[in-house]
Design an enzyme around this catalytic site. Structure first.
Site, PDB file in Angstrom:
ATOM      1  N   ARG A 382      47.340  35.219  18.450  1.00  0.00           N
ATOM      2  CA  ARG A 382      47.146  35.370  19.891  1.00  0.00           C
ATOM      3  C   ARG A 382      47.458  36.817  20.251  1.00  0.00           C
ATOM      4  O   ARG A 382      48.420  37.406  19.712  1.00  0.00           O
ATOM      5  CB  ARG A 382      48.086  34.445  20.679  1.00  0.00           C
ATOM      6  CG  ARG A 382      47.674  32.986  20.685  1.00  0.00           C
ATOM      7  CD  ARG A 382      46.377  32.772  21.501  1.00  0.00           C
ATOM      8  NE  ARG A 382      45.941  31.379  21.511  1.00  0.00           N
ATOM      9  CZ  ARG A 382      45.068  30.847  20.651  1.00  0.00           C
ATOM     10  NH1 ARG A 382      44.513  31.595  19.708  1.00  0.00           N
ATOM     11  NH2 ARG A 382      44.724  29.569  20.757  1.00  0.00           N
ATOM     12  N   ASP A 406      41.609  40.288  15.953  1.00  0.00           N
ATOM     13  CA  ASP A 406      40.623  39.301  16.402  1.00  0.00           C
ATOM     14  C   ASP A 406      40.974  38.814  17.797  1.00  0.00           C
ATOM     15  O   ASP A 406      40.182  38.121  18.428  1.00  0.00           O
ATOM     16  CB  ASP A 406      40.589  38.117  15.426  1.00  0.00           C
ATOM     17  CG  ASP A 406      39.481  37.134  15.772  1.00  0.00           C
ATOM     18  OD1 ASP A 406      38.334  37.589  15.938  1.00  0.00           O
ATOM     19  OD2 ASP A 406      39.764  35.923  15.906  1.00  0.00           O
ATOM     20  N   HIS A 443      37.660  37.300  18.990  1.00  0.00           N
ATOM     21  CA  HIS A 443      38.212  35.947  18.828  1.00  0.00           C
ATOM     22  C   HIS A 443      37.220  35.042  18.096  1.00  0.00           C
ATOM     23  O   HIS A 443      36.810  33.984  18.604  1.00  0.00           O
ATOM     24  CB  HIS A 443      38.593  35.354  20.185  1.00  0.00           C
ATOM     25  CG  HIS A 443      39.694  34.342  20.063  1.00  0.00           C
ATOM     26  ND1 HIS A 443      40.717  34.231  20.964  1.00  0.00           N
ATOM     27  CD2 HIS A 443      39.934  33.384  19.130  1.00  0.00           C
ATOM     28  CE1 HIS A 443      41.537  33.252  20.601  1.00  0.00           C
ATOM     29  NE2 HIS A 443      41.071  32.728  19.489  1.00  0.00           N
TER      30      HIS A 443
HETATM   31  P1  NAI Z   1      50.711  25.966  12.793  1.00  0.00           P
HETATM   32  O1  NAI Z   1      51.391  25.270  13.900  1.00  0.00           O
HETATM   33  O2  NAI Z   1      50.243  25.173  11.628  1.00  0.00           O
HETATM   34  O3  NAI Z   1      51.645  27.116  12.249  1.00  0.00           O
HETATM   35  C1  NAI Z   1      52.427  27.923  13.049  1.00  0.00           C
HETATM   36  C2  NAI Z   1      53.607  28.336  12.229  1.00  0.00           C
HETATM   37  O4  NAI Z   1      54.326  29.287  12.992  1.00  0.00           O
HETATM   38  C3  NAI Z   1      54.573  27.186  11.911  1.00  0.00           C
HETATM   39  O5  NAI Z   1      54.871  27.166  10.539  1.00  0.00           O
HETATM   40  C4  NAI Z   1      55.776  27.492  12.768  1.00  0.00           C
HETATM   41  O6  NAI Z   1      57.005  27.048  12.185  1.00  0.00           O
HETATM   42  C5  NAI Z   1      55.712  28.988  12.844  1.00  0.00           C
HETATM   43  N1  NAI Z   1      56.462  29.534  13.954  1.00  0.00           N
HETATM   44  C6  NAI Z   1      56.714  28.981  15.149  1.00  0.00           C
HETATM   45  N2  NAI Z   1      57.469  29.794  15.894  1.00  0.00           N
HETATM   46  C7  NAI Z   1      57.693  30.903  15.133  1.00  0.00           C
HETATM   47  C8  NAI Z   1      58.412  32.092  15.351  1.00  0.00           C
HETATM   48  N3  NAI Z   1      59.039  32.305  16.496  1.00  0.00           N
HETATM   49  N4  NAI Z   1      58.424  32.999  14.363  1.00  0.00           N
HETATM   50  C9  NAI Z   1      57.797  32.771  13.213  1.00  0.00           C
HETATM   51  N5  NAI Z   1      57.100  31.654  12.946  1.00  0.00           N
HETATM   52  C10 NAI Z   1      57.048  30.740  13.909  1.00  0.00           C
HETATM   53  O7  NAI Z   1      49.505  26.764  13.462  1.00  0.00           O
HETATM   54  P2  NAI Z   1      48.219  27.336  12.739  1.00  0.00           P
HETATM   55  O8  NAI Z   1      47.148  26.328  12.714  1.00  0.00           O
HETATM   56  O9  NAI Z   1      48.582  27.975  11.473  1.00  0.00           O
HETATM   57  O10 NAI Z   1      47.759  28.427  13.820  1.00  0.00           O
HETATM   58  C11 NAI Z   1      48.553  29.568  14.059  1.00  0.00           C
HETATM   59  C12 NAI Z   1      48.028  30.261  15.283  1.00  0.00           C
HETATM   60  O11 NAI Z   1      46.742  30.799  15.003  1.00  0.00           O
HETATM   61  C13 NAI Z   1      47.791  29.356  16.492  1.00  0.00           C
HETATM   62  O12 NAI Z   1      48.925  29.197  17.264  1.00  0.00           O
HETATM   63  C14 NAI Z   1      46.722  30.067  17.245  1.00  0.00           C
HETATM   64  O13 NAI Z   1      47.338  30.839  18.247  1.00  0.00           O
HETATM   65  C15 NAI Z   1      46.050  30.954  16.218  1.00  0.00           C
HETATM   66  N6  NAI Z   1      44.651  30.611  16.000  1.00  0.00           N
HETATM   67  C16 NAI Z   1      43.715  31.600  16.143  1.00  0.00           C
HETATM   68  C17 NAI Z   1      42.385  31.341  15.929  1.00  0.00           C
HETATM   69  C18 NAI Z   1      41.344  32.398  16.036  1.00  0.00           C
HETATM   70  O14 NAI Z   1      40.144  32.090  16.054  1.00  0.00           O
HETATM   71  N7  NAI Z   1      41.701  33.664  16.067  1.00  0.00           N
HETATM   72  C19 NAI Z   1      41.926  29.999  15.610  1.00  0.00           C
HETATM   73  C20 NAI Z   1      43.003  29.046  15.430  1.00  0.00           C
HETATM   74  C21 NAI Z   1      44.303  29.360  15.637  1.00  0.00           C
END
Ligand code: NAI
Length: 482
Positions: A382, A406, A443
């Protein structure tokens, strides 16, 4: 007997005795047995009938030529009135529902009667207007029966690829309306008449919007993305609105895009490509580095972060991981470290943590100061994870070697839209997009066919679970699948 019958019939009830006598003189008796057809839909209607006894079934042809009985004519009612005063063709078929006695009056004879007796004409107008009212009611009833009983969903911020994949996966299951507008306070009224809305990353579903959605009767918000920082979950919960997301539509898509940004920046593919198109085959300034043996810092090792770790290990990199909930790793190439160590030791930093208050501007002037000179920063999570001004300062000073973005904190104004006809007013974004050591994509890390189909699939199954009272990837009641 015919006198009594005529007096009961609205058209003739107000006539004088002499006028009634004239009517009577024109009428001929007719007897039908069960199932006899009096007249057929579409054929010429040259007579009107008064039912004296028995019942006539009024039949229309419906869908696939199926016969539908739309009414019954009982003693004292008139049949065929419309066809002898207006259109000559019969609007319905009339069949005797048993033995029926009728009185018939021919069109020509009836018209002469009308000419001679304006009282009959006035009564006719009354009857015709009543018929019209009844017909309108019948149409309304039929329409009500026909009205789509499927769950109605307003999908906001729709693009052609969204509509195509949702249509492919949905078939006829739910009644979707695709709006190109983003959901926000200006557009929330478009959700009127729907039970659910389907929203995406740049919709603004803050408290006022949630309250308006609840007011409009929205019971479900199906986010078709993983992130949910743009939705006020607290208010949704308070108002009983179910919210779901798509936690993993394709972590590979996003991780592979992050890897693509790394390789593109490292090997300067964007610059090489434009040079070659201009006939410039010089390699000056295009020197990259081996990924093998480099240290990659992954912030947030969830689904996407984990995929990236696997890819980086495949490249022969050492991986430093910082996660709020660290998992153990068997592979000695992967190590959990503090954020501080990650920032100070990584050659490449890739952000995959969600946007929370703790992760807001996690990359800022102070953290950049601790990084290795020439570090590459990649953000596919993000925009607000990175303070873009601090990043530009780092890029200008050479502290940051390159950046692959992105996402961008103020992306809402620009991303997903063609703004090429306008002057870019966002000076920060304008600066970033013109730097030759920066690659900005709009994005699109998620944008693979597999991911789009998964998004549609999971969103539809979230909606299905909501309909059945179950809760899958539900954010407002805390019931997440194991
Ligand atoms: P996820 O929920 O599987 O993984 C997020 C990880 O971040 C978890 O392991 C969590 O413990 C960790 N986390 C939470 N708070 C944290 C902190 N303060 N410091 C360090 N780590 C922390 O989510 P996923 O599927 O891996 O997605 C991650 C992010 O990617 C999403 O939140 C979304 O914002 C972004 N995203 C971007 C896309 C794009 O097209 N550019 C598409 C899909 C997701």
């Amino acid at each position: 007997m015919l006198d009594d019958l005529l007096k009961k019939i609205e058209v003739f009830s107000s006539l004088t005795d002499s006028a009634l006598k004239e009517v009577k003189a024109q009428m001929k008796p007719l007897n039908l047995k069960a199932d006899d057809i009096l007249c057929r839909e579409g054929e010429q209607g040259l007579s009107m009938y008064l039912v004296e006894s028995g019942e006539l079934s009024v039949i229309k042809y419906g869908k696939d030529n199926a016969q539908v009985e739309i009414a019954r004519l009982r003693p004292g009612e008139v049949a065929g009135i419309m066809s002898i005063i207006g259109n000559e063709t019969r609007s319905a078929t009339m069949r005797a529902a048993g033995a029926v006695s009728l009185w018939e009056i021919g069109r020509d004879d009836f018209q002469k009667l009308l000419d001679r007796n304006p009282g009959i004409a006035r009564s006719m107008l009354n009857v015709v207007s009543r018929y019209l009212r009844e017909e309108i009611e019948v149409v309304a009833q039929l329409r009500t029966r026909d009205v789509d009983s499927r769950l109605k969903i307003a999908l906001f911020d729709s693009k052609q690829y969204t509509e195509e994949t949702f249509k492919e996966k949905n078939g006829d299951r739910y009644a979707f309306r695709y709006y190109e507008s983003r959901l926000n306070l200006d557009t929330v009224a478009l959700a009127e008449g729907f039970k659910a809305v389907c929203a995406f990353v740049n919709d603004t579903i803050d408290e006022p919007v949630v309250r308006k959605l609840a007011f409009l009767g929205i019971e479900k918000i199906a986010m078709r993305c993983a992130g949910y920082n743009n939705i006020d979950l607290k208010t949704c919960k308070e108002l009983g609105i179910s919210v779901s997301n798509v936690p993993a539509y394709s972590p590979y898509a996003v991780a592979e895009h992050a890897a693509a940004l790394m390789l593109g920046l490292n090997r300067k593919i964007h610059r090489a490509h434009t040079r070659v198109r201009e006939g410039n085959f010089s390699l000056q300034g295009l020197v990259g580095f081996d990924m093998h043996g480099k240290t990659v810092g992954v912030v947030g090792a969830g689904k996407i972060g984990q995929c990236l770790i696997d890819i980086m290990v495949g490249f022969g990199c050492d991986v430093l991981v910082y996660d709020a909930r660290p998992k153990p790793y068997d592979n000695p190439k992967i190590r959990n470290v503090s954020l501080d160590e990650l920032f100070s030791s990584a050659d490449i930093i890739s952000l995959h943590a969600p946007l929370f208050p703790e992760t807001h501007h996690i990359v800022n002037a102070q953290s950049i100061a601790r990084m290795k000179t020439g570090v590459m920063i990649v953000n596919t999570s993000r925009g607000a994870l990175v303070d873009a001004h601090a990043l530009i300062d780092g890029l200008v000073s050479g502290k940051v070697g390159s950046a692959g973005l992105d996402v961008y904190e103020e992306e809402k104004e620009y991303f997903f839209e063609d703004t090429s006809d306008n002057v870019m007013k966002d000076e920060t974004l304008a600066r970033l997009t013109t730097m030759n050591n920066v690659i900005v994509t709009g994005h699109m890390a998620f944008l693979t066919r597999e991911a789009l189909l998964n998004i549609a699939d999971v969103t539809l199954s979230n909606i299905g679970e909501y309909e059945q009272g179950k809760r899958g990837y539900e954010l407002t009641n805390g019931l997440w699948p194991k």
